[in-house]
Design an enzyme around this catalytic site. Sequence first.
Site, short mmCIF file in Angstrom:
data_model
loop_
_atom_site.label_atom_id
_atom_site.label_comp_id
_atom_site.label_asym_id
_atom_site.label_seq_id
_atom_site.Cartn_x
_atom_site.Cartn_y
_atom_site.Cartn_z
N CYS A 419 165.72 -43.77 -10.76
CA CYS A 419 166.58 -44.94 -10.60
C CYS A 419 166.90 -45.15 -9.13
O CYS A 419 166.04 -45.48 -8.34
CB CYS A 419 167.85 -44.80 -11.43
SG CYS A 419 168.93 -46.24 -11.37
N CYS A 420 168.14 -44.89 -8.75
CA CYS A 420 168.64 -45.30 -7.44
C CYS A 420 168.90 -44.12 -6.53
O CYS A 420 168.43 -44.07 -5.40
CB CYS A 420 169.95 -46.06 -7.62
SG CYS A 420 170.09 -46.93 -9.17
#
Length: 770
Positions: A419-420
Amino acid sequence: MSELNEMQKLAWAGFAGGDWQENVNVRDFIQKNYTPYEGDDSFLAGPTEATTKLWESVMEGIKIENRTHAPLDFDEHTPSTIISHAPGYINKDLEKIVGLQTDEPLKRAIMPFGGIKMVEGSCKVYGRELDPKVKKIFTEYRKTHNQGVFDVYTPDILRCRKSGVLTGLPDAYGRGRIIGDYRRVALYGVDFLMKDKYAQFSSLQKDLEDGVNLEATIRLREEIAEQHRALGQLKQMAASYGYDISNPATNAQEAIQWMYFAYLAAIKSQNGAAMSFGRTATFIDVYIERDLKAGKITETEAQELVDHLVMKLRMVRFLRTPEYDQLFSGDPMWATETIAGMGLDGRTLVTKNTFRILHTLYNMGTSPEPNLTILWSEQLPENFKRFCAKVSIDTSSVQYENDDLMRPDFNNDDYAIACCVSPMIVGKQMQFFGARANLAKTLLYAINGGIDEKLGMQVGPKTAPITDEVLDFDTVMTRMDSFMDWLAKQYVTALNVIHYMHDKYSYEAALMALHDRDVYRTMACGIAGLSVAADSLSAIKYAKVKPVRGDIKDKDGNVVATNVAIDFEIEGEYPQYGNNDNRVDDIACDLVERFMKKIQKLKTYRNAVPTQSVLTITSNVVYGKKTGNTPDGRRAGAPFGPGANPMHGRDQKGAVASLTSVAKLPFAYAKDGISYTFSIVPNALGKDAEAQRRNLAGLMDGYFHHEATVEGGQHLNVNVLNREMLLDAMENPDKYPQLTIRVSGYAVRFNSLTKEQQQDVITRTFTESM
């Protein structure tokens, strides 16, 4: 060493041998075979005619998506699986890397195993009806993840969801945040991996017969059987495109293609909120270098292979609802590719292919996907640092994470970002994704005795509200601490239910097939509204905050709660987070540590290790809507600062002060990541291009600087642009079809945001001085 078979001899010719030839060990293969690169970007090649034609064709569809804020097309009849759809192409004659999720470019599929209601709602929103047969099957015959979760949820959790003190829980969509080690398919071929899975399956027989951890053993054996089946389907899917991936890849084109097929199996079978790609650039470089040395390909052809892979990652699509898009705006997939960093042995993991991956932003223009993530170290080659700074200044499309912080923490140099901001060792760890809890609203519950300030209903434990004329910090903090205990329990209970049901009804067999047998699991909680809560507590401590009490009415005008603190009057100044002032920064650090420790006390599903992120994605807008006036002066409905960012406009002492405040947040209590989005106008970095690159690289060296006594920041989104350009893009979107910006933890095509989300981005702090 056992004898290599003929296919392995052919595929591995010229590679240095090692443990990787006996056991599944991609890191060992990379370490023994990669070529570090410390030169500049002068070797890079431009796009081929095929690349340009293919990308122009894809962009036609993307422009329509931007204009309509709707899917180009979707298949409402066929539940997506690894082998559900016929092969699809952009232009078969031009593509060097093939494979689409469905039979047409940008056409989306339905994934009902996560929840039939979300699929039905998605179809309806875009003017179609879900195939009645599919609805009947997944309503009457096949239970879904979503149904399982809601069968077990408690009334308390349902109230937390309704109020927004917990938001974005993956209870109706795929949880994601799992990275399959897609490199394994290229290095070993599917047959080797299937044989390995069968050995893992067999290794559990004695425990099964002896009743050792009986339920867990049965579950794991069934999961491995599903993984083995998924590998067989992966082979079948690749064969439909004309490729036999039974054996290891023999050249660079095959290595990339085999790896992409493995990822394609993942995204055809799961619609996780983040379907990350892993850490592949250095691995691919080994194959490209071998082919270049043998004269089998040119640099132009090598770049074309990388361009065509990245093009495919840019085209990943899932069918979502507008409610989902409010939380995760702009259609992000988080096909995160993690690049660069340093090795445990002190060699850089930067290769020529690290440059090639970034160069796709020039050959095909900017793009939010794949989510290009650079592991920054002060020891990175200076040429590469300057190139990264150039890319950020030119494109605002990449993010940075602190390798000097995470590498020693893992004692491993083969981790990637899911993800991030979430680090995990590829193929050995996975995450139970948990969205985030609203600390700002929790503070209001502490003041109002558990009454929700927007709905007027009792959500938190029923306690006496604080009735002081002026709020006292110690009183508020004691109540806040108690409500954080309550929230942690509701949160972890919800996540335990969610991940039990996801494993049961929507298991990620294609991804987990590319993991070891015994996986380290984390339970990834998160917090939102950190800067609002910290500033509010700072105001209470250092200024005078008087609650304004009143009634709360429902939509029909009926009074549902009385004498609730619905606003706050502030007398005097108070230190604000984001200005390198320990008085408030210490409050922010305390909140992070305090909530993590409360979560760590609770029992988790599959004994997952609790972690925490300070991250909002774009749910900072949704959270703001669901949260009333707060004691820091923020108005009801106003967005929160994203991630670990200060509230909009409150960081007034320049870039270094703001960065320093965020860097203080303790990674030890937020090992799932701390997201900071930094926007600076070009002129603030320097008068000319060379000075700007030098200063931006220096700024990152300073922010990420890490030593035993001083922890560096963990994550940095970098935007280098002027507010005026964004305003122009709002009014004239056709002038900026590929304009990409970084938001909390990812990049987004500016035109794909709603007007409200665009306005939120524009009102954020644009640093005008260092």
